[in-house]
Design a protein around this motif. Structure first.
Motif, PDB file in Angstrom:
ATOM      1  N   CYS A 154       0.838  -1.208   0.000  1.00 26.68           N
ATOM      2  CA  CYS A 154       0.000   0.000   0.000  1.00 26.68           C
ATOM      3  C   CYS A 154       0.873   1.259   0.000  1.00 26.68           C
ATOM      4  CB  CYS A 154      -0.917   0.022   1.226  1.00 26.68           C
ATOM      5  SG  CYS A 154      -2.307  -1.125   1.143  1.00 26.68           S
ATOM      6  N   ASP A 155       0.323   2.331  -0.573  1.00 26.35           N
ATOM      7  CA  ASP A 155       0.969   3.640  -0.530  1.00 26.35           C
ATOM      8  C   ASP A 155       0.491   4.456   0.670  1.00 26.35           C
ATOM      9  OD1 ASP A 155       2.402   3.493  -3.152  1.00 26.35           O
ATOM     10  OD2 ASP A 155       0.354   3.231  -3.868  1.00 26.35           O
ATOM     11  N   ALA A 156      -0.682   4.122   1.190  1.00 23.42           N
ATOM     12  CA  ALA A 156      -1.197   4.711   2.428  1.00 23.42           C
ATOM     13  C   ALA A 156      -2.049   3.652   3.107  1.00 23.42           C
ATOM     14  CB  ALA A 156      -2.012   5.965   2.153  1.00 23.42           C
ATOM     15  N   LEU A 157      -2.017   3.639   4.438  1.00 26.46           N
ATOM     16  CA  LEU A 157      -2.746   2.626   5.195  1.00 26.46           C
ATOM     17  C   LEU A 157      -3.330   3.236   6.456  1.00 26.46           C
ATOM     18  CD1 LEU A 157      -3.529  -0.360   5.761  1.00 26.46           C
ATOM     19  CD2 LEU A 157      -1.294  -0.614   6.879  1.00 26.46           C
ATOM     20  N   GLN A 206       3.722   5.709   2.134  1.00 26.75           N
ATOM     21  CA  GLN A 206       3.950   7.131   2.364  1.00 26.75           C
ATOM     22  C   GLN A 206       3.324   7.603   3.678  1.00 26.75           C
ATOM     23  OE1 GLN A 206       2.769   9.475  -1.151  1.00 26.75           O
ATOM     24  NE2 GLN A 206       2.885   7.586  -2.333  1.00 26.75           N
ATOM     25  N   HIS A 207       2.128   7.093   3.966  1.00 25.58           N
ATOM     26  CA  HIS A 207       1.397   7.512   5.160  1.00 25.58           C
ATOM     27  C   HIS A 207       0.878   6.286   5.901  1.00 25.58           C
ATOM     28  CE1 HIS A 207       1.353  11.591   3.542  1.00 25.58           C
ATOM     29  NE2 HIS A 207       0.803  11.133   2.437  1.00 25.58           N
ATOM     30  N   LEU A 208       1.101   6.246   7.208  1.00 21.84           N
ATOM     31  CA  LEU A 208       0.504   5.249   8.088  1.00 21.84           C
ATOM     32  C   LEU A 208      -0.324   5.985   9.130  1.00 21.84           C
ATOM     33  CD1 LEU A 208       0.175   2.417   9.354  1.00 21.84           C
ATOM     34  CD2 LEU A 208       2.304   2.858  10.621  1.00 21.84           C
ATOM     35  N   VAL A 209      -1.625   5.680   9.149  1.00 21.84           N
ATOM     36  CA  VAL A 209      -2.519   6.281  10.133  1.00 21.84           C
ATOM     37  C   VAL A 209      -2.938   5.207  11.124  1.00 21.84           C
ATOM     38  CG1 VAL A 209      -4.706   7.470  10.537  1.00 21.84           C
ATOM     39  CG2 VAL A 209      -3.395   7.949   8.455  1.00 21.84           C
ATOM     40  N   ILE A 210      -2.655   5.427  12.394  1.00 22.98           N
ATOM     41  CA  ILE A 210      -3.106   4.523  13.453  1.00 22.98           C
ATOM     42  C   ILE A 210      -4.455   5.035  13.936  1.00 22.98           C
ATOM     43  CG2 ILE A 210      -2.585   3.539  15.703  1.00 22.98           C
ATOM     44  CD1 ILE A 210      -0.762   2.646  13.362  1.00 22.98           C
ATOM     45  N   ALA A 211      -5.478   4.178  13.859  1.00 26.34           N
ATOM     46  CA  ALA A 211      -6.852   4.632  14.012  1.00 26.34           C
ATOM     47  C   ALA A 211      -7.635   3.771  14.998  1.00 26.34           C
ATOM     48  CB  ALA A 211      -7.549   4.618  12.645  1.00 26.34           C
ATOM     49  N   HIS A 212      -8.867   4.214  15.261  1.00 26.75           N
ATOM     50  CA  HIS A 212      -9.816   3.502  16.144  1.00 26.75           C
ATOM     51  C   HIS A 212      -9.187   3.231  17.509  1.00 26.75           C
ATOM     52  CE1 HIS A 212     -13.587   1.594  16.873  1.00 26.75           C
ATOM     53  NE2 HIS A 212     -13.892   1.440  15.578  1.00 26.75           N
ATOM     54  N   VAL A 230       8.317  -0.417  14.761  1.00 27.57           N
ATOM     55  CA  VAL A 230       8.103  -1.139  13.499  1.00 27.57           C
ATOM     56  C   VAL A 230       7.700  -0.195  12.362  1.00 27.57           C
ATOM     57  CG1 VAL A 230       7.521  -3.312  14.614  1.00 27.57           C
ATOM     58  CG2 VAL A 230       5.704  -1.669  14.136  1.00 27.57           C
ATOM     59  N   SER A 231       7.747   1.111  12.598  1.00 29.46           N
ATOM     60  CA  SER A 231       7.325   2.056  11.551  1.00 29.46           C
ATOM     61  C   SER A 231       8.390   3.100  11.251  1.00 29.46           C
ATOM     62  CB  SER A 231       6.024   2.759  11.978  1.00 29.46           C
ATOM     63  OG  SER A 231       6.223   3.514  13.170  1.00 29.46           O
ATOM     64  N   ALA A 232       9.631   2.830  11.646  1.00 32.05           N
ATOM     65  CA  ALA A 232      10.695   3.829  11.496  1.00 32.05           C
ATOM     66  C   ALA A 232      10.939   4.205  10.045  1.00 32.05           C
ATOM     67  CB  ALA A 232      11.978   3.302  12.135  1.00 32.05           C
ATOM     68  N   GLU A 233      10.661   3.284   9.112  1.00 39.40           N
ATOM     69  CA  GLU A 233      10.953   3.570   7.702  1.00 39.40           C
ATOM     70  C   GLU A 233       9.790   4.254   6.985  1.00 39.40           C
ATOM     71  OE1 GLU A 233      12.219   0.008   5.812  1.00 39.40           O
ATOM     72  OE2 GLU A 233      14.001  -0.229   7.070  1.00 39.40           O
ATOM     73  N   VAL A 234       8.660   4.431   7.658  1.00 40.05           N
ATOM     74  CA  VAL A 234       7.517   5.102   7.043  1.00 40.05           C
ATOM     75  C   VAL A 234       7.690   6.608   7.193  1.00 40.05           C
ATOM     76  CG1 VAL A 234       5.008   5.339   7.030  1.00 40.05           C
ATOM     77  CG2 VAL A 234       6.051   3.139   7.616  1.00 40.05           C
ATOM     78  N   ALA A 235       7.532   7.336   6.105  1.00 37.48           N
ATOM     79  CA  ALA A 235       7.801   8.770   6.112  1.00 37.48           C
ATOM     80  C   ALA A 235       6.888   9.531   7.055  1.00 37.48           C
ATOM     81  CB  ALA A 235       7.669   9.325   4.689  1.00 37.48           C
ATOM     82  N   ASN A 236       5.611   9.156   7.109  1.00 43.50           N
ATOM     83  CA  ASN A 236       4.641   9.926   7.886  1.00 43.50           C
ATOM     84  C   ASN A 236       3.744   8.985   8.669  1.00 43.50           C
ATOM     85  OD1 ASN A 236       3.185  12.187   8.797  1.00 43.50           O
ATOM     86  ND2 ASN A 236       1.715  12.009   7.126  1.00 43.50           N
ATOM     87  N   VAL A 237       3.846   9.023   9.987  1.00 46.81           N
ATOM     88  CA  VAL A 237       2.996   8.223  10.866  1.00 46.81           C
ATOM     89  C   VAL A 237       2.188   9.178  11.726  1.00 46.81           C
ATOM     90  CG1 VAL A 237       2.896   6.439  12.639  1.00 46.81           C
ATOM     91  CG2 VAL A 237       4.741   6.402  10.938  1.00 46.81           C
TER      92      VAL A 237
END
Length: 261
Positions: A154-157, A206-212, A230-237
């Motif tokens: 995915c490019d965004a999750l 590119q984007h990881l959104v932690i939700a709910h 586990v998300s250090a390589e994701v540009a935007n969390v």
């Protein structure tokens, strides 16, 4: 493509997805009045929507769907199980998602994903348009091999990290609800979300959104403690909240090239 949220949590959920050919509201767990106000905050109006897509029948996801669809004559997509789970009243343009088969809304490809959750026929979704891939994955109690395979690349999750097991065990919920939330058909814990991310191909992400994120059984600090390693390589969390969700996130081909560089 770009995504935003009207709000994320047990008091109401709605995610807004826009692509070059249209816009889609994924769930509407708010009253019409509240949904319109939250859309306006994002610079959007319901009249600009192409459709509403429903994940499942729980009220924090479906509360305002039928009324919004009637008011603005919007097509509504849901599984037969979700449709038959309650009386929705008249839906002007009902589109049933049969057998979790992929379908298209204009030039947006929609891939329904079966998930383990305590609803009649729940679905989460992966969207593709213009060579980009956006996943929404909340409201599931465990990660099946099918889910893990479906969300690769995915490019965004948007991913659920609902609760901390210790907080849930010692929290205010009655035992039956604790068992439901923490069970294999309930919601993902921080640790389950982190384990999933560790196994996921995030090279393009590119984007990881932690939700709910639960307001009673979790904290932002605990969620971050589990997710950050586990998300250090994701540009935007970013971490979505109940009151404001999250603002617009642009998903672009240039972002893909940057992530892969």
């Amino acid at each position: 493509m770009r995504i935003a949220s009207l709000g994320s949590g047990s008091q109401g959920n709605a995610t807004l997805l826009e692509w070059r050919g249209g816009a889609l509201l994924i769930d509407c767990g708010f009253s019409v009045k509240e949904a319109l106000a939250r859309l306006e905050r994002l610079g959007y109006s319901a009249g600009e929507l192409s459709a509403v897509l429903v994940t499942h029948e729980h009220s924090d996801h479906i509360k305002g769907v039928a009324a919004l669809a009637r008011r603005f004559t919007l097509p509504v997509y849901m599984t037969p199980g979700t449709y038959h789970s309650r009386n929705h009243g008249m839906l002007p343009h009902l589109q049933l998602i049969e057998g979790y088969q992929p379908f298209a809304i204009g030039d947006l490809k929609v891939e329904p994903v079966a998930v383990p959750h305590d609803a009649r026929e729940p679905a989460q979704f992966v969207f593709e348009a213009d060579g980009l891939r956006v996943g929404v994955l909340t409201d599931l109690g465990s990660i099946s091999p099918h889910v893990e395979q479906s969300y690769q690349g995915c490019d965004a999750l948007v991913l659920e990290a609902n609760h901390d097991p210790r907080m849930l065990a010692g929290g205010p919920y009655p035992p039956s609800l604790k068992q439901r939330v923490g069970g294999p058909w309930g919601h993902l814990s921080n640790q389950q979300a982190a384990g999933f991310l560790k196994r996921l191909d995030t090279a393009r992400l590119q984007h990881l959104v932690i939700a709910h994120i639960s307001q009673k059984n979790n904290t932002l600090e605990l969620a971050r403690e589990a997710i950050e390693p586990v998300s250090a390589e994701v540009a935007n969390v970013i971490y979505a909240c109940q009151n404001e969700g999250f603002g617009w996130l642009d998903v672009s081909v240039l972002g893909v090239e940057s992530a892969l560089a």
